[in-house]
Scaffold this motif. Sequence first.
Motif, PDB file in Angstrom:
ATOM      1  N   MET A  50       0.855  -1.058  -0.041  1.00 10.78           N
ATOM      2  CA  MET A  50      -0.056  -0.052   0.083  1.00 10.78           C
ATOM      3  C   MET A  50       0.828   1.089  -0.136  1.00 10.78           C
ATOM      4  SD  MET A  50      -1.324   2.471   1.877  1.00 10.78           S
ATOM      5  CE  MET A  50      -1.019   2.153   3.717  1.00 10.78           C
ATOM      6  N   GLN A  51       0.563   2.320  -0.904  1.00 11.70           N
ATOM      7  CA  GLN A  51       1.147   3.597  -0.734  1.00 11.70           C
ATOM      8  C   GLN A  51       0.214   4.734  -0.790  1.00 11.70           C
ATOM      9  OE1 GLN A  51       4.155   3.741  -3.970  1.00 11.70           O
ATOM     10  NE2 GLN A  51       4.459   5.928  -3.693  1.00 11.70           N
ATOM     11  N   ARG A  52       0.301   5.635  -0.281  1.00 11.22           N
ATOM     12  CA  ARG A  52      -0.531   6.860   0.180  1.00 11.22           C
ATOM     13  C   ARG A  52       0.102   8.231   0.042  1.00 11.22           C
ATOM     14  NH1 ARG A  52      -4.537   6.596   5.108  1.00 11.22           N
ATOM     15  NH2 ARG A  52      -5.132   4.521   3.975  1.00 11.22           N
ATOM     16  N   PHE A  53      -0.653   9.170  -0.772  1.00 13.58           N
ATOM     17  CA  PHE A  53       0.127  10.440  -0.702  1.00 13.58           C
ATOM     18  C   PHE A  53      -0.785  11.483  -0.063  1.00 13.58           C
ATOM     19  CE2 PHE A  53       1.675  14.521  -2.915  1.00 13.58           C
ATOM     20  CZ  PHE A  53       2.761  14.598  -2.633  1.00 13.58           C
ATOM     21  N   ILE A  54      -0.675  12.061   0.824  1.00 17.24           N
ATOM     22  CA  ILE A  54      -1.509  13.063   1.644  1.00 17.24           C
ATOM     23  C   ILE A  54      -0.822  14.614   1.274  1.00 17.24           C
ATOM     24  CG2 ILE A  54      -2.476  13.829   3.919  1.00 17.24           C
ATOM     25  CD1 ILE A  54      -1.935  11.051   4.873  1.00 17.24           C
ATOM     26  N   ARG A  55      -1.825  15.343   0.757  1.00 18.60           N
ATOM     27  CA  ARG A  55      -1.256  16.703   0.467  1.00 18.60           C
ATOM     28  C   ARG A  55      -2.356  17.917   0.896  1.00 18.60           C
ATOM     29  NH1 ARG A  55       1.852  19.241  -3.568  1.00 18.60           N
ATOM     30  NH2 ARG A  55       0.939  21.449  -4.157  1.00 18.60           N
ATOM     31  N   GLU A  56      -1.699  18.853   1.715  1.00 23.19           N
ATOM     32  CA  GLU A  56      -2.792  19.883   2.313  1.00 23.19           C
ATOM     33  C   GLU A  56      -1.897  21.096   2.316  1.00 23.19           C
ATOM     34  OE1 GLU A  56      -5.269  21.098   6.233  1.00 23.19           O
ATOM     35  OE2 GLU A  56      -4.081  19.157   6.312  1.00 23.19           O
ATOM     36  N   VAL A  57      -2.894  22.320   1.557  1.00 17.17           N
ATOM     37  CA  VAL A  57      -2.266  23.477   1.687  1.00 17.17           C
ATOM     38  C   VAL A  57      -2.936  24.564   2.268  1.00 17.17           C
ATOM     39  CG1 VAL A  57      -1.203  23.156  -0.721  1.00 17.17           C
ATOM     40  CG2 VAL A  57      -3.576  23.873  -0.717  1.00 17.17           C
TER      41      VAL A  57
END
Length: 219
Positions: A50-57
């Motif tokens: 499993m791989q996950r990318f979290i992004r928040e600006v």
Amino acid sequence: CLAHLDRPPSPVNVTVTQLKANSATVSWDVPEGDVVIGYAILQQRQDGQMQRFIREVNTTNRACVLWDLAEDADYIIQVQSIGLYGESQASKRVHFRTLKETDRLPSNSSNQGDITMEGLDKDRQLQTGEIIIIVAVLLMWAVCLWAAVIALFCRQYDIIKDNDSNNNKEKTKPSSEHSTPERPSGGLLRSKKKSPSVNIIEVAPVCGCARSRLPALHA
């Protein structure tokens, strides 16, 4: 080249805390003087499933909670800062392992060579301390209650014993009052029976007069 120079530096002091079976909290620091408008987190299992990318600006947060993790599994995370002109280089890789469902207290499970992680759940430790205090208070209360019950039982037993002793004295008292009275000299007073007497009359043939003899015959 200008865009590369305006990128913020990589986050530092990346730490994983609040380790649980299905979640963990990632926190980091950003060097002062750099404009950072968000962050990005790369999360993947060490076995590659499993791989996950979290992004928040548009945020100044320096922490993020990772949800939906598999229990008792190894993970790798990297954090990037997002600036006005792009993203920073990824931070150093951080390894951590989630807990099992049966684990009561979290443990520090990091095994990376670059960063030492904090894996103790302070809130759960506080709850455990409160439980220990409550159990100790309940035990003290139970001991005091048992002591009071035993003291009350002993007191009731003494009262019953005294009542039985008084009843026995009352029973023996009438028999002594109706006992045979004693003479002043100490001897017992016995009833005196009268001995029967018999009167015998003898008649003398010579003189023709009668004489009486009253011998007393005692039975």
